[in-house]
Enzyme design. Sequence first.
Site, PDB file in Angstrom:
ATOM      1  N   GLU A 214       1.055  -0.493  -0.050  1.00 54.83           N
ATOM      2  CA  GLU A 214       0.606  -1.666   0.699  1.00 54.83           C
ATOM      3  C   GLU A 214      -0.370  -1.204   1.787  1.00 54.83           C
ATOM      4  OE1 GLU A 214       2.616  -5.414   3.122  1.00 54.83           O
ATOM      5  OE2 GLU A 214       3.607  -3.455   3.148  1.00 54.83           O
TER       6      GLU A 214
ATOM      7  N   CYS B 122       7.036  -4.585   0.150  1.00 57.95           N
ATOM      8  CA  CYS B 122       7.601  -4.188   1.443  1.00 57.95           C
ATOM      9  C   CYS B 122       8.785  -5.049   1.889  1.00 57.95           C
ATOM     10  CB  CYS B 122       6.495  -4.147   2.498  1.00 57.95           C
ATOM     11  SG  CYS B 122       6.890  -3.071   3.921  1.00 57.95           S
TER      12      CYS B 122
ATOM     13  N   LYS C  66       2.486 -11.809  -1.414  1.00 59.08           N
ATOM     14  CA  LYS C  66       3.687 -11.450  -0.655  1.00 59.08           C
ATOM     15  C   LYS C  66       4.314 -12.682  -0.014  1.00 59.08           C
ATOM     16  CE  LYS C  66       5.226  -8.243   2.990  1.00 59.08           C
ATOM     17  NZ  LYS C  66       4.752  -7.243   3.983  1.00 59.08           N
TER      18      LYS C  66
END
Length: 498
Positions: free
Chosen positions: A80, A212, A179
């Site tokens: 990321e 993440c 995300k």
Amino acid sequence: MLPSQALLPAVVFALTALQALASNTFMAAVYEHAVILPDPTDQPVSPSDALALMNKNMDVLEGAIKEAAQQGAHIIVTPEDGIYGWRFTRESIYPYLEDIPDPVVNWIPCTDPSRFGPAPVQERLSCMARNNSIYVVANIGDKKPCDSSDPKCPRDGRYQYNTDVVFDTQGKLVARYHKYNLFRGETQFNYPKEPEAVTFETPFGKFGIFTCFDILFYEPAVVLVSKMQVDTMLFPTAWMNVLPFLTAIEFHSAWAMGMRVNLLSANTHNTSTAMTGSGLFTPEGPAAYHYDSATEEGRLLLAELSTRPRLSPTYPPAINWSSYATSIGKFPGENDTFLGAVRRDIFTFSELRHKDGNYTVCQGDLCCHLVYQMSDERRDEVYVLGAFDGLHGSLIKYHWQICTLLKCPSTNLSTCGQPVETAQTKFEMFSLSGTFGTSYVFPEVLYSGVQLAPGEFEVLRDGRLKSKHGTSKPLVTATLFGRLYEKDPPHPLRTSPH
């Protein structure tokens, strides 16, 4: 280009596919990248300056991708923020964004770069995949225009998304993921309106992808594994290590074991922000991992993994995480407890006062049981058994249940719960269990120096986390980390446009 040269990528792809189909394993790679960061600014740079910075990072990533392909990797995951970093406002990140189409458009940017407007980053990533006959996973930014017909359209007339992309061995865009769970500092991006469960099939298994902070929540992470039945999760991350329970390698390895799935975790490398720790994790434990808080070097990791872990003879059984702990009474004996903070979370602790013993500590609906024997009792080190049952987090809150055997930084009990990396005490044995109210529990064992303990512990079907033959290195923590997703409060920022 000669006709024979034009056919070469297709021939290589066909051979790679046949090899993967004939095997129960595949070669996976992750690259921990020391990102070249832009100069901090609130003002947008020119598109050419933005592309120049991204090309510097892609130069490094291309070298890692070539090396991975030469070593036989079928797929590589990069981190990321790995192409442009993270020092942005909403305005200053805009020159780094591209319009990323839905993969249903059947697009190979390498051979048709201008089909959807300027896309130099997607073009280059696509060519990296195509020229090296390898699946490439990268994290970039997506931009989508909107107007007043959309009541949630941001004031500047566009949505901006933290986005993962996957290109196959021919360079075709096969996956795009926005995300869903943004970290508190990611104000440059918008939350997607709905969670996306993105999967794609390969000759070497079914893959899912998330980013993440997503790993700590039910959607999309648990949905992809439990409902979509993926074999391997792809996980670009920019993970800041937080002891004692949330170092990257520690939690990501535990998540793969708890969810019984492969996890390919590629972290950003930046020691000033405590970002390091990548790995190739399996249901049985880490196949390869890397943690380096001392240098600013990137690292390529490769490992051979099972294409279909659920069909493997070594696939671990389902665990009833509370079975043992609810079948026994509380251990008698010295159980004086005290409160201590792990960051903002108030744990109930009990000091382990002897070389061996049985302890029980309870908080809320959770009781934690420990049986242990130290190799030797040191007067200069203190260990505790701890329990936590409650909401974690300041702005974004989520429910944890944690049982932990934990080393304190000093003999002063007020320090228990504070970060500690080193220890000197080994254990002949330990057995940790808890009355968890969830089936989502992740087993962690962390040794001195932030090292994992592959093959040195097991989880029994009744929920006990046990050492196999003692600890080969001094122990920092053994932890059962539970998530009660159904008790999470509503997300405070999800519906708020920037």
